[in-house]
Every structure is written in structure tokens, then in C-alpha cells.
Design a protein around this motif. Structure first.
Motif, PDB file in Angstrom:
ATOM      1  N   LYS A 115       0.838  -1.201   0.000  1.00 34.97           N
ATOM      2  CA  LYS A 115       0.000   0.000   0.000  1.00 34.97           C
ATOM      3  C   LYS A 115       0.876   1.255   0.000  1.00 34.97           C
ATOM      4  O   LYS A 115       0.633   2.188  -0.762  1.00 34.97           O
ATOM      5  N   ILE A 116       1.904   1.276   0.854  1.00 37.00           N
ATOM      6  CA  ILE A 116       2.797   2.431   0.927  1.00 37.00           C
ATOM      7  C   ILE A 116       3.508   2.634  -0.403  1.00 37.00           C
ATOM      8  O   ILE A 116       3.585   3.766  -0.905  1.00 37.00           O
ATOM      9  N   LEU A 117       4.012   1.563  -0.990  1.00 33.22           N
ATOM     10  CA  LEU A 117       4.689   1.669  -2.278  1.00 33.22           C
ATOM     11  C   LEU A 117       3.746   2.207  -3.355  1.00 33.22           C
ATOM     12  O   LEU A 117       4.122   3.084  -4.144  1.00 33.22           O
ATOM     13  N   SER A 163       3.067  12.191   4.452  1.00 28.19           N
ATOM     14  CA  SER A 163       3.157  11.825   5.864  1.00 28.19           C
ATOM     15  C   SER A 163       2.606  10.408   5.981  1.00 28.19           C
ATOM     16  O   SER A 163       2.001   9.891   5.040  1.00 28.19           O
ATOM     17  N   PHE A 164       2.791   9.784   7.126  1.00 23.40           N
ATOM     18  CA  PHE A 164       2.306   8.404   7.239  1.00 23.40           C
ATOM     19  C   PHE A 164       0.780   8.334   7.180  1.00 23.40           C
ATOM     20  O   PHE A 164       0.223   7.297   6.886  1.00 23.40           O
ATOM     21  N   TYR A 165       0.108   9.452   7.403  1.00 19.24           N
ATOM     22  CA  TYR A 165      -1.354   9.469   7.291  1.00 19.24           C
ATOM     23  C   TYR A 165      -1.819   9.281   5.849  1.00 19.24           C
ATOM     24  O   TYR A 165      -2.963   8.899   5.613  1.00 19.24           O
ATOM     25  N   ALA A 166      -0.942   9.534   4.871  1.00 20.09           N
ATOM     26  CA  ALA A 166      -1.315   9.422   3.453  1.00 20.09           C
ATOM     27  C   ALA A 166      -1.707   7.998   3.069  1.00 20.09           C
ATOM     28  O   ALA A 166      -2.365   7.790   2.060  1.00 20.09           O
ATOM     29  N   PHE A 167      -1.328   7.029   3.896  1.00 23.45           N
ATOM     30  CA  PHE A 167      -1.561   5.631   3.561  1.00 23.45           C
ATOM     31  C   PHE A 167      -2.839   5.071   4.183  1.00 23.45           C
ATOM     32  O   PHE A 167      -3.106   3.877   4.092  1.00 23.45           O
ATOM     33  N   PHE A 168      -3.626   5.954   4.805  1.00 23.07           N
ATOM     34  CA  PHE A 168      -4.832   5.528   5.516  1.00 23.07           C
ATOM     35  C   PHE A 168      -6.004   6.410   5.144  1.00 23.07           C
ATOM     36  O   PHE A 168      -5.821   7.573   4.779  1.00 23.07           O
ATOM     37  N   ALA A 169      -7.203   5.862   5.280  1.00 25.05           N
ATOM     38  CA  ALA A 169      -8.426   6.628   5.053  1.00 25.05           C
ATOM     39  C   ALA A 169      -8.558   7.661   6.176  1.00 25.05           C
ATOM     40  O   ALA A 169      -7.866   7.598   7.190  1.00 25.05           O
ATOM     41  N   ASN A 170      -9.443   8.598   6.003  1.00 23.81           N
ATOM     42  CA  ASN A 170      -9.647   9.639   7.009  1.00 23.81           C
ATOM     43  C   ASN A 170     -10.458   9.160   8.204  1.00 23.81           C
ATOM     44  O   ASN A 170     -11.052   9.961   8.913  1.00 23.81           O
TER      45      ASN A 170
END
Length: 79
Positions: A8-10, A27-34
Motif C-alpha cells: 500500500k505504501i509503495l 506523511s504516514f497518514y497518506a496511507f490511511f483513510a480519514n
């Protein structure tokens, strides 16, 4: 960090780089839903980002991609 999270990060890093160029930061938040629908994975990534690597809140997507890609290579070498 598990394989699904690394993939997912890649993917997110590649997409951001494709959209905005090599200078784009994430940021690490970019890899997760809100929404906090996977708190364990969120904390694992946060721990990797903040504690293990002491990264800034925002880092270049190219740097994060390279770091996570290295994790994949280490994982494959251990098999």
C-alpha cells in the motif's frame, strides 16, 4: 510491517510521485483513510516512521518508497 501495508505504501508513493513529481512529500497518514478503521496498522506504521526511523512529519515520497522497497528486499532475503 506486513506485506499488505508495504504494498500500500509503495503504491501510494508511486501514485503521488506520478501525479506531482519527485519533490512531493507524504506523511504516514497518506496511507490511511480519514477514519480510524485499522488502528493497529496505523500504530505500526507510525512506530516505524517516528520511533524506528525518526522521520519528519513530511518526507519525500521517493525517500519513503526507497526505504520500504529495502524492507521488501530484506524480507525476501530472509525467506
Amino acid at each position: 510491517m506486513d506485506l499488505r501495508t508495504r504494498e500500500k505504501i509503495l503504491a501510494v508513493c508511486l501514485e503521488k510521485i506520478k501525479q506531482k513529481g519527485d519533490g512531493v512529500q507524504v506523511s504516514f497518514y497518506a496511507f490511511f483513510a480519514n477514519k480510524n478503521d485499522d488502528p493497529i496498522t496505523l500504530m505500526n506504521v507510525a512506530r516505524w516512521w517516528i520511533e524506528e526511523n525518526q522521520l519528519n512529519h513530511f518526507e519525500k515520497a521517493t525517500k519513503i518508497y526507497a526505504m520500504v522497497k529495502t524492507l521488501d528486499e530484506v524480507f525476501l532475503d530472509q525467506r
